[in-house]
Enzyme design. Sequence first.
Site, PDB file in Angstrom:
ATOM      1  N   ASP A  46      -8.815 -15.584  34.295  1.00  0.00           N
ATOM      2  CA  ASP A  46      -8.076 -15.321  35.530  1.00  0.00           C
ATOM      3  C   ASP A  46      -6.592 -15.256  35.194  1.00  0.00           C
ATOM      4  O   ASP A  46      -6.085 -16.097  34.442  1.00  0.00           O
ATOM      5  CB  ASP A  46      -8.314 -16.429  36.556  1.00  0.00           C
ATOM      6  CG  ASP A  46      -9.752 -16.466  37.062  1.00  0.00           C
ATOM      7  OD1 ASP A  46     -10.525 -15.557  36.709  1.00  0.00           O
ATOM      8  OD2 ASP A  46     -10.086 -17.394  37.812  1.00  0.00           O
ATOM      9  N   ASP A  55     -18.005 -13.036  47.537  1.00  0.00           N
ATOM     10  CA  ASP A  55     -17.416 -14.372  47.489  1.00  0.00           C
ATOM     11  C   ASP A  55     -17.700 -15.069  48.811  1.00  0.00           C
ATOM     12  O   ASP A  55     -17.330 -14.573  49.884  1.00  0.00           O
ATOM     13  CB  ASP A  55     -15.914 -14.277  47.243  1.00  0.00           C
ATOM     14  CG  ASP A  55     -15.586 -13.548  45.942  1.00  0.00           C
ATOM     15  OD1 ASP A  55     -16.389 -13.645  45.004  1.00  0.00           O
ATOM     16  OD2 ASP A  55     -14.533 -12.898  45.870  1.00  0.00           O
TER      17      ASP A  55
END
Length: 243
Positions: free
Chosen positions: A10, A131
């Site tokens: 990330d 998500d």
Amino acid sequence: MKIELIPAIDIIGGQCVRLTKGDYDQKTVYGKPIDMAKEFERIGFNRLHVVDLDGAKSRHIVNDAVLREITSNTKLTVDFGGGIKSHEDVDAAFQAGAQMVTIGSVAVTHPQLFTWWLQKYGPDRVVLGADVRNGKISINGWKEDSTEDLLPFLKKYVDAGVKSVLCTEISKDGTLGGPAIDLYREVLNTYPGLHLIASGGVSSIDDIRALDKAGIPAVVFGKAIYEGRIDLEDLWRAGQKNN
């Protein structure tokens, strides 16, 4: 183990970071993404999940230069997500070397555009990002919850031709509290042919073994690596057994 092992990077500000439950205020920095990518490749991993967290927050790709650095200096198969909201963003990701893009928010806010990309690039290059927080699909860097429930949301796109789904249980992400195995089982029981990529909560090799035992096809993991909870060499060896 038969489960596909996908380490994650990330990115915020060009650096490798991890958040807790998607909270940008709970950020830990771990160094340069290219260094981590090279280490994954050295050990033997061939797949990498890269998330542009700046992009997710800004609603357009920000760290495509970091993506290009990774794809130019490794042979890893990279899937890239975060901030992909337009044709220009998709083009930028592929031009920077991504083999696949993971797209979530657009699938909620502009379903026709997502479906068009799916048809143009094909289901092997477009991964649906799902998500989930409190059963609802979350969008825009997890800053907003939609009204979409997970299973009906997936049905719409499975029917449209989606083959791969990256499903993150947000309440688990970055917590090292264990993955949401029951949620993934429910998804696969409903859509048994789906290539489901589990994400969130992995704290150990045992967690990955549990996902493998549950029949989950693939797993993304990150914080457990950076916090020293998973030894990558041990994980790679475990992943070679029964393959």
